[in-house]
Motif scaffolding. Structure first.
Motif, mmCIF file in Angstrom:
data_model
loop_
_atom_site.group_PDB
_atom_site.id
_atom_site.type_symbol
_atom_site.label_atom_id
_atom_site.label_comp_id
_atom_site.label_asym_id
_atom_site.label_seq_id
_atom_site.Cartn_x
_atom_site.Cartn_y
_atom_site.Cartn_z
ATOM 1 N N GLY A 1 0.549 1.062 11.789
ATOM 2 C CA GLY A 1 -0.120 0.848 13.071
ATOM 3 C C GLY A 1 -0.191 2.089 13.926
ATOM 4 O O GLY A 1 0.224 3.178 13.520
ATOM 5 N N GLY B 1 -11.957 5.191 13.396
ATOM 6 C CA GLY B 1 -11.751 4.247 12.292
ATOM 7 C C GLY B 1 -11.523 4.879 10.938
ATOM 8 O O GLY B 1 -10.557 4.545 10.240
ATOM 9 N N ARG B 2 -12.415 5.816 10.581
ATOM 10 C CA ARG B 2 -12.346 6.385 9.234
ATOM 11 C C ARG B 2 -11.040 7.151 9.022
ATOM 12 O O ARG B 2 -10.412 7.075 7.972
ATOM 13 N N ALA C 1 -5.134 -5.550 8.121
ATOM 14 C CA ALA C 1 -6.007 -4.720 8.957
ATOM 15 C C ALA C 1 -7.429 -4.730 8.434
ATOM 16 O O ALA C 1 -8.396 -4.822 9.197
ATOM 17 N N THR D 1 -14.728 -4.939 6.126
ATOM 18 C CA THR D 1 -13.391 -5.308 6.623
ATOM 19 C C THR D 1 -12.800 -6.540 5.935
ATOM 20 O O THR D 1 -11.580 -6.719 5.959
ATOM 21 N N HIS E 1 0.219 -5.712 6.083
ATOM 22 C CA HIS E 1 -0.465 -5.853 7.376
ATOM 23 C C HIS E 1 -1.934 -6.132 7.114
ATOM 24 O O HIS E 1 -2.575 -5.482 6.283
ATOM 25 N N ALA F 1 -3.750 5.018 7.013
ATOM 26 C CA ALA F 1 -3.178 3.696 6.733
ATOM 27 C C ALA F 1 -2.938 3.531 5.238
ATOM 28 O O ALA F 1 -1.869 3.088 4.811
ATOM 29 N N ILE G 1 -8.123 -1.653 2.870
ATOM 30 C CA ILE G 1 -6.802 -1.015 2.968
ATOM 31 C C ILE G 1 -5.800 -1.815 2.132
ATOM 32 O O ILE G 1 -4.964 -1.255 1.409
ATOM 33 N N VAL H 1 -8.172 6.732 10.741
ATOM 34 C CA VAL H 1 -7.050 5.784 10.728
ATOM 35 C C VAL H 1 -6.962 5.125 9.356
ATOM 36 O O VAL H 1 -5.875 4.949 8.797
ATOM 37 N N PHE H 2 -8.108 4.796 8.823
ATOM 38 C CA PHE H 2 -8.186 4.164 7.500
ATOM 39 C C PHE H 2 -7.444 5.007 6.448
ATOM 40 O O PHE H 2 -6.602 4.507 5.709
ATOM 41 N N ILE I 1 -14.796 -5.865 16.400
ATOM 42 C CA ILE I 1 -14.950 -6.726 15.225
ATOM 43 C C ILE I 1 -13.612 -6.955 14.509
ATOM 44 O O ILE I 1 -13.464 -7.896 13.739
ATOM 45 N N LEU I 2 -12.660 -6.036 14.757
ATOM 46 C CA LEU I 2 -11.406 -6.054 13.986
ATOM 47 C C LEU I 2 -10.300 -6.880 14.631
ATOM 48 O O LEU I 2 -9.642 -7.671 13.965
HETATM 49 O O1 UT7 Z 1 -4.230 -2.044 12.453
HETATM 50 C C1 UT7 Z 1 -3.975 -0.776 11.958
HETATM 51 C C2 UT7 Z 1 -4.936 0.229 12.391
HETATM 52 N N1 UT7 Z 1 -6.308 -0.052 12.214
HETATM 53 C C3 UT7 Z 1 -6.908 0.031 10.998
HETATM 54 O O2 UT7 Z 1 -6.273 0.089 9.991
HETATM 55 C C4 UT7 Z 1 -8.412 0.105 10.961
HETATM 56 C C5 UT7 Z 1 -8.837 1.216 10.033
HETATM 57 N N2 UT7 Z 1 -10.266 1.451 9.967
HETATM 58 C C6 UT7 Z 1 -11.142 0.553 9.467
HETATM 59 O O3 UT7 Z 1 -10.797 -0.568 9.145
HETATM 60 C C7 UT7 Z 1 -12.568 1.027 9.225
HETATM 61 O O4 UT7 Z 1 -12.608 2.416 9.394
HETATM 62 C C8 UT7 Z 1 -13.633 0.350 10.126
HETATM 63 C C9 UT7 Z 1 -13.802 -1.096 9.718
HETATM 64 C C10 UT7 Z 1 -13.248 0.450 11.585
HETATM 65 C C11 UT7 Z 1 -14.972 1.042 9.919
HETATM 66 O O5 UT7 Z 1 -15.330 1.015 8.553
HETATM 67 P P1 UT7 Z 1 -15.765 2.355 7.788
HETATM 68 O O6 UT7 Z 1 -16.139 1.944 6.435
HETATM 69 O O7 UT7 Z 1 -14.657 3.351 7.951
HETATM 70 O O8 UT7 Z 1 -17.039 2.760 8.563
HETATM 71 P P2 UT7 Z 1 -17.363 4.121 9.359
HETATM 72 O O9 UT7 Z 1 -16.564 4.177 10.641
HETATM 73 O O10 UT7 Z 1 -17.255 5.256 8.414
HETATM 74 O O11 UT7 Z 1 -18.872 3.874 9.712
HETATM 75 C C12 UT7 Z 1 -19.902 3.752 8.713
HETATM 76 C C13 UT7 Z 1 -21.207 3.413 9.413
HETATM 77 C C14 UT7 Z 1 -21.461 4.301 10.618
HETATM 78 O O12 UT7 Z 1 -22.843 4.557 10.681
HETATM 79 P P3 UT7 Z 1 -23.460 5.947 10.128
HETATM 80 O O13 UT7 Z 1 -22.767 7.015 10.890
HETATM 81 O O14 UT7 Z 1 -23.105 5.952 8.670
HETATM 82 O O15 UT7 Z 1 -24.904 5.792 10.421
HETATM 83 C C15 UT7 Z 1 -21.047 3.454 11.784
HETATM 84 O O16 UT7 Z 1 -21.703 3.801 12.978
HETATM 85 O O17 UT7 Z 1 -21.154 2.077 9.918
HETATM 86 C C16 UT7 Z 1 -21.432 2.085 11.314
HETATM 87 N N3 UT7 Z 1 -20.664 1.014 11.937
HETATM 88 C C17 UT7 Z 1 -21.105 -0.246 12.004
HETATM 89 N N4 UT7 Z 1 -22.237 -0.847 11.568
HETATM 90 C C18 UT7 Z 1 -22.360 -2.168 11.782
HETATM 91 C C19 UT7 Z 1 -19.434 1.086 12.518
HETATM 92 N N5 UT7 Z 1 -19.063 -0.124 12.945
HETATM 93 C C20 UT7 Z 1 -20.076 -0.972 12.664
HETATM 94 C C21 UT7 Z 1 -20.278 -2.348 12.854
HETATM 95 N N6 UT7 Z 1 -21.435 -2.888 12.391
HETATM 96 N N7 UT7 Z 1 -19.355 -3.130 13.454
#
Ligand code: UT7
Length: 330
Positions: A318, A222-223, A259, A41, A257, A229, A263, A225-226, A159-160
């Motif tokens: 958003g 998350g993924r 985020a 992030t 933004h 976005a 992104i 939305v990413f 965390i975000l």
């Molecule tokens: O404000 C506007 C709207 N919001 C956004 O733009 C947010 C958009 N999304 C994101 O920023 C990202 O998708 C996140 C930061 C939320 C997540 O990152 P990611 O690279 O997309 O990770 P992921 O959801 O694909 O998860 C990868 C792995 C998963 O484990 P497995 O399934 O690979 O074993 C998750 O369970 O990371 C795991 N994971 C975490 N590990 C440690 C998810 N959150 C965490 C965490 N700490 N906080």
């Protein structure tokens, strides 16, 4: 009269006193760590509100700075527009409580619910009110207390998201090239459930059962939305630049933004803007939704990154989804 109709005359920002680091979040018992959060992030810390810190109080702090810098008295504000997904109350609008707090005795005031695009939507509405002759001076704010709607047991979201407020004063231009050169805004509700708070509103009012199911909190895929976005912000940068008849080479600074650094990097890459021309402060503030762009703008001005004569491109995305962009000459 042709654009620009309105320019940004002053800015300010306020964040809660308490800083929460990634290690602090890991210490809450969530399976996460500083390295994961930074890599995925770009966030290192965020500000989280404590007692006495509300959307109104943070907004008032930011607004007073913006008014002072613009040389505007509270009585000169015609309209207050507050973009927020976390109003202090559902009724009345937080903007109205802010109007009384600031002593803006002539102002009308309302909230805009456009999630992370809230400030950008507000700026476009404010500019339109100036263009129509309804207003001369508009206070546009983005402010959030997301810590109250985040599920602190969900490592995917807690965390975000963070708290804070950013304020801007829009004033009617008196000729010249300074001001909002172009704007673009869009929404698509088809995928609303990828980022939402399912319960707690009028359709599914608060009950003990809803609370047990934690349906009052933000849920995010998350993924997914990413991906949206990145696509939406990339499109938005193209649209505003086209409308202003400018190219990436004309942009002195991109303020997206805040985020997720990945992104931001993808948006900059698509737009053809190198990272040295992109403002990033997600590392210090996290994702403050509607507040993120006006906080970043004020931070950028304070750091000397935005100067008179510069062309700045803003892009937001958003929940909703909502997205948009602005080109502004300072
Ligand atoms: O404000 C506007 C709207 N919001 C956004 O733009 C947010 C958009 N999304 C994101 O920023 C990202 O998708 C996140 C930061 C939320 C997540 O990152 P990611 O690279 O997309 O990770 P992921 O959801 O694909 O998860 C990868 C792995 C998963 O484990 P497995 O399934 O690979 O074993 C998750 O369970 O990371 C795991 N994971 C975490 N590990 C440690 C998810 N959150 C965490 C965490 N700490 N906080």
């Amino acid at each position: 009269m042709k654009r620009p109709y309105a320019y940004i005359a002053g800015t300010g920002h306020a964040v809660p006193k308490r800083i929460v680091t990634n290690d602090d979040i890991a210490a809450m018992g969530l399976e996460t760590d500083d390295q994961w959060i930074i890599e995925r992030t770009g966030i290192r810390q965020r500000h989280i509100a404590g007692p006495g810190e509300s959307v109104k109080s943070l907004s008032a702090d930011a607004a007073r700075q913006a008014m002072a810098k613009a040389g505007v008295q509270p009585g000169e504000i015609d309209v207050i527009i507050l973009g927020t997904a976390t109003p202090d109350r559902l009724l009345p609008a937080t903007a109205v409580e802010l109007q009384s707090e600031l002593g803006c005795t002539r102002a009308s005031a309302f909230d805009i619910a456009a999630a992370c695009s809230g400030w950008l939507y507000g700026a476009i509405v404010g500019e339109s009110l100036i263009h129509s002759g309804t207003a001369e001076t508009v206070l546009v704010i983005g402010a959030e207390k997301l810590s109250t709607v985040v599920d602190w047991t969900d490592r995917n979201t807690c965390i975000l998201f963070a708290d804070g407020a950013g304020a801007t004063i829009l004033r009617r231009t008196r000729g010249g090239q300074k001001g909002i050169l172009s704007s673009f805004m869009r929404s698509d509700g088809a995928l609303a459930e990828l980022l939402w708070r399912p319960g707690g509103g009028a359709e599914e009012p608060f009950t003990a059962e809803l609370e047990t199911q934690r349906r009052q909190y933000v849920r995010m895929s998350g993924r997914e939305v990413f991906k949206h976005a990145v696509r939406a912000m990339a499109d938005a940068t193209d649209r505003a630049l086209d409308a202003a008849k400018l190219t990436a080479a004309d942009v002195d600074l991109l303020i997206p933004h805040q985020a997720n650094i990945r992104i931001i990097e993808a948006t900059a890459k698509h737009a053809g803007i190198s990272m040295d021309r992109v403002f990033v402060n997600v590392d210090r503030f996290g994702n403050t939704s509607a507040a993120s762009i006006p906080i970043a703008l004020n931070d950028a001005i304070e750091q000397g990154r935005v100067k008179e004569g510069m062309t700045v491109l803003f892009a937001a995305f958003g929940a909703g989804f909502t997205w948009g962009s602005l080109v502004v000459r300072f």
